[in-house]
Design a protein around this motif. Structure first.
Motif, PDB file in Angstrom:
ATOM      1  N   ASN A 113     -10.792   4.358 -12.118  1.00 10.35           N
ATOM      2  CA  ASN A 113      -9.375   4.427 -11.791  1.00 10.35           C
ATOM      3  C   ASN A 113      -9.150   3.851 -10.392  1.00 10.35           C
ATOM      4  O   ASN A 113      -9.592   4.419  -9.391  1.00 10.35           O
ATOM      5  CB  ASN A 113      -8.865   5.868 -11.864  1.00 10.35           C
ATOM      6  N   GLU A 114      -8.453   2.748 -10.328  1.00 10.03           N
ATOM      7  CA  GLU A 114      -8.251   2.053  -9.054  1.00 10.03           C
ATOM      8  C   GLU A 114      -7.354   2.836  -8.100  1.00 10.03           C
ATOM      9  O   GLU A 114      -7.566   2.826  -6.877  1.00 10.03           O
ATOM     10  CB  GLU A 114      -7.642   0.673  -9.306  1.00 10.03           C
ATOM     11  N   ASP A 115      -6.341   3.496  -8.624  1.00  9.62           N
ATOM     12  CA  ASP A 115      -5.385   4.187  -7.755  1.00  9.62           C
ATOM     13  C   ASP A 115      -6.010   5.402  -7.081  1.00  9.62           C
ATOM     14  O   ASP A 115      -5.776   5.647  -5.893  1.00  9.62           O
ATOM     15  CB  ASP A 115      -4.142   4.594  -8.554  1.00  9.62           C
TER      16      ASP A 115
ATOM     17  N   ARG B 206     -11.255  -0.768  -4.160  1.00 11.79           N
ATOM     18  CA  ARG B 206     -10.469  -1.079  -5.359  1.00 11.79           C
ATOM     19  C   ARG B 206     -11.141  -2.195  -6.167  1.00 11.79           C
ATOM     20  O   ARG B 206     -11.161  -2.151  -7.405  1.00 11.79           O
ATOM     21  CB  ARG B 206      -9.048  -1.471  -4.965  1.00 11.79           C
TER      22      ARG B 206
ATOM     23  N   ARG C 109      -1.522   8.189  -3.727  1.00 13.82           N
ATOM     24  CA  ARG C 109      -1.725   7.047  -2.827  1.00 13.82           C
ATOM     25  C   ARG C 109      -0.480   6.786  -2.001  1.00 13.82           C
ATOM     26  O   ARG C 109      -0.548   6.574  -0.784  1.00 13.82           O
ATOM     27  CB  ARG C 109      -2.074   5.809  -3.648  1.00 13.82           C
ATOM     28  N   ASP C 110       0.677   6.818  -2.655  1.00 16.16           N
ATOM     29  CA  ASP C 110       1.920   6.518  -1.954  1.00 16.16           C
ATOM     30  C   ASP C 110       2.253   7.586  -0.914  1.00 16.16           C
ATOM     31  O   ASP C 110       2.740   7.271   0.183  1.00 16.16           O
ATOM     32  CB  ASP C 110       3.064   6.374  -2.966  1.00 16.16           C
TER      33      ASP C 110
ATOM     34  N   ARG D  54       5.518   6.547 -11.841  1.00 19.13           N
ATOM     35  CA  ARG D  54       4.150   6.520 -11.319  1.00 19.13           C
ATOM     36  C   ARG D  54       3.345   7.674 -11.884  1.00 19.13           C
ATOM     37  O   ARG D  54       3.879   8.761 -12.096  1.00 19.13           O
ATOM     38  CB  ARG D  54       4.174   6.637  -9.783  1.00 19.13           C
ATOM     39  N   ASP D  55       2.047   7.424 -12.106  1.00 21.86           N
ATOM     40  CA  ASP D  55       1.190   8.522 -12.546  1.00 21.86           C
ATOM     41  C   ASP D  55       0.743   9.328 -11.331  1.00 21.86           C
ATOM     42  O   ASP D  55       1.079   9.016 -10.174  1.00 21.86           O
ATOM     43  CB  ASP D  55       0.005   8.009 -13.378  1.00 21.86           C
TER      44      ASP D  55
ATOM     45  N   GLU E 150      -8.333   4.045  -4.420  1.00 22.33           N
ATOM     46  CA  GLU E 150      -7.576   3.560  -3.267  1.00 22.33           C
ATOM     47  C   GLU E 150      -7.052   4.719  -2.427  1.00 22.33           C
ATOM     48  O   GLU E 150      -7.112   4.681  -1.186  1.00 22.33           O
ATOM     49  CB  GLU E 150      -6.420   2.684  -3.736  1.00 22.33           C
ATOM     50  N   ALA E 151      -6.533   5.751  -3.076  1.00 23.89           N
ATOM     51  CA  ALA E 151      -6.023   6.912  -2.339  1.00 23.89           C
ATOM     52  C   ALA E 151      -7.121   7.542  -1.493  1.00 23.89           C
ATOM     53  O   ALA E 151      -6.912   7.887  -0.324  1.00 23.89           O
ATOM     54  CB  ALA E 151      -5.450   7.943  -3.310  1.00 23.89           C
TER      55      ALA E 151
ATOM     56  N   GLN F 273      -1.194   7.451  -8.493  1.00 26.59           N
ATOM     57  CA  GLN F 273      -0.330   6.489  -7.794  1.00 26.59           C
ATOM     58  C   GLN F 273       0.578   7.222  -6.799  1.00 26.59           C
ATOM     59  O   GLN F 273       0.803   6.755  -5.677  1.00 26.59           O
ATOM     60  CB  GLN F 273       0.497   5.700  -8.800  1.00 26.59           C
ATOM     61  N   ARG F 274       1.091   8.368  -7.198  1.00 22.95           N
ATOM     62  CA  ARG F 274       1.932   9.157  -6.288  1.00 22.95           C
ATOM     63  C   ARG F 274       1.114   9.649  -5.090  1.00 22.95           C
ATOM     64  O   ARG F 274       1.599   9.661  -3.954  1.00 22.95           O
ATOM     65  CB  ARG F 274       2.534  10.352  -7.025  1.00 22.95           C
TER      66      ARG F 274
END
Length: 387
Positions: free
Chosen positions: A87-89, A78, A36-37, A29-30, A92-93, A33-34
């Protein structure tokens, strides 16, 4: 309206300014992405399922709470980010985390907590979001907080625009790791902020109608809604009323999103920005509604404040909610020994840190936890009969 790729003014996870505390990169994950998670897996995010959106502790399973609202904002955000090549991630975050700092009972709870903490600098839910993510919610042994990337913290701090006078909680985060509060936020943060407006403008209509606190005939005095209703009833004149209302909400979101995309493309082109740095240096926001839809949206907000948020039934609940938060703050400040052992163990001795620590505990409460603690340490309380 998709452009089939990321644009040069989109935030790039490979160019992130990193994290406050060094962390090994992930092979799967970039950076965004991390982030968001980590937000999704956090305790603070899970608590949103029992925090007020419009209605306090709703009995009905179909009403929104902070958690479902945040998920809906993330979906809208998103979609917009994808269409604009952002950047969608990251978007979203930011959308998922934007309400994490809210105390119990929404804005009524915030008013009471702000008053209780006056001598310690007050309370601000946006600033509390940053405080929660960088200091309070600390599930890992190698650093405080969730150790999110600079871009996420910056976007949460400034998603409503540059900050000229930072509340103390945000000022502390900024002093530890400067977030350039005086500049414009990223386009991803701007999208998350407008997606929030789009979600609650339309979904609060939905919940208000479902609860019987809004009247459709009165709502049709709002030009934006009336226009949408004419379109829905012309297309589906024989449909069930509930389905027509569903289409009204869906179409309202679609109309706002479509206008925002067209206006934002126009602003970006007019500004001539070619990088994230130029976005931050811009004279104003580049994501927004056209003047016509912006005015229509303000009119819708005025209606919702007058007819829903300040509805007598809502006001009665809000008054009781403020009393609960004020009572809890008074009890804990007078006798911190009432705090749970795991929270009392970290209680600072000096002010204002002491009051702020107690404020953190109250701010993290869900609606139902606050009601239970009030009954336990203050006395009986019954919420007015409502939803």
């Amino acid at each position: 309206m998709s452009h089939g790729g990321v644009r040069p003014w989109a935030s790039d996870p490979a160019a992130s300014r990193g994290r406050r505390h060094a962390a090994a990169p992930s092979s799967a994950r970039d950076a965004f992405q991390r982030d968001r998670d980590r937000i999704i897996h956090s305790i603070a995010f899970r608590r949103l399922r029992h925090k007020t959106q419009v209605f306090v502790a709703p009995d009905g399973d179909h009403f929104r709470v902070r958690l479902t609202h945040s998920l809906e904002v993330a979906q809208i955000a998103r979609t917009i980010a994808r269409a604009l090549g952002l950047n969608e991630d990251l978007t979203e975050a930011l959308a998922l985390a934007h309400d994490i700092g809210h105390p119990p009972f929404g804005h009524a709870g915030e008013d009471a907590l702000k008053a209780a903490m006056t001598l310690a600098g007050g309370f601000d839910h946006n600033a509390q979001t940053l405080r929660t993510l960088t200091r309070i919610d600390s599930p890992y042994p190698d650093h405080p907080g969730l150790n999110l990337s600079w871009e996420v913290l910056e976007g949460l701090a400034k998603h409503n625009g540059p900050v000229a006078d930072a509340p103390w909680a945000l000022a502390e985060v900024d002093a530890d790791w400067p977030l350039e509060l005086g500049t414009q936020p990223s386009l991803e943060a701007q999208v998350a902020a407008l997606a929030d407006d789009i979600a609650y403008d339309n979904h609060d209509i939905d919940d208000g109608l479902r609860a019987g606190l809004l009247d459709l005939d009165a709502l049709l005095a709002v030009p934006f809604v009336a226009e949408g209703w004419r379109g829905v009833t012309a297309r589906w004149p024989a449909a069930k009323r509930a389905q027509q209302l569903g289409a009204l909400i869906r179409d309202g979101i679609g109309r706002m999103v479509g206008d925002l995309l067209a206006e934002s493309e126009r602003r970006i082109a007019a500004a001539g920005v070619a990088s994230v740095a130029e976005v931050r240096a811009a004279a104003g926001p580049l994501i927004g509604f056209s003047p016509e839809v912006a005015e229509a949206e303000r009119g819708l907000k005025r209606f919702l404040y007058a007819e829903l948020y300040r509805h007598p039934q809502q006001q009665a609940v809000a008054d009781q909610a403020r009393a609960i938060v004020a009572g809890l703050a008074g009890a804990y400040l007078a006798d911190p020994e009432r705090l749970p052992a795991w929270w009392l163990a970290d209680l600072p001795q000096a002010e204002p840190a002491r009051t702020r620590h107690i404020g953190d505990f109250i701010a993290g409460m869900t609606d139902r936890f606050a009601i239970a603690r009030y009954r336990e340490i203050v006395g009986p309380v019954e919420m007015p009969e409502g939803i």
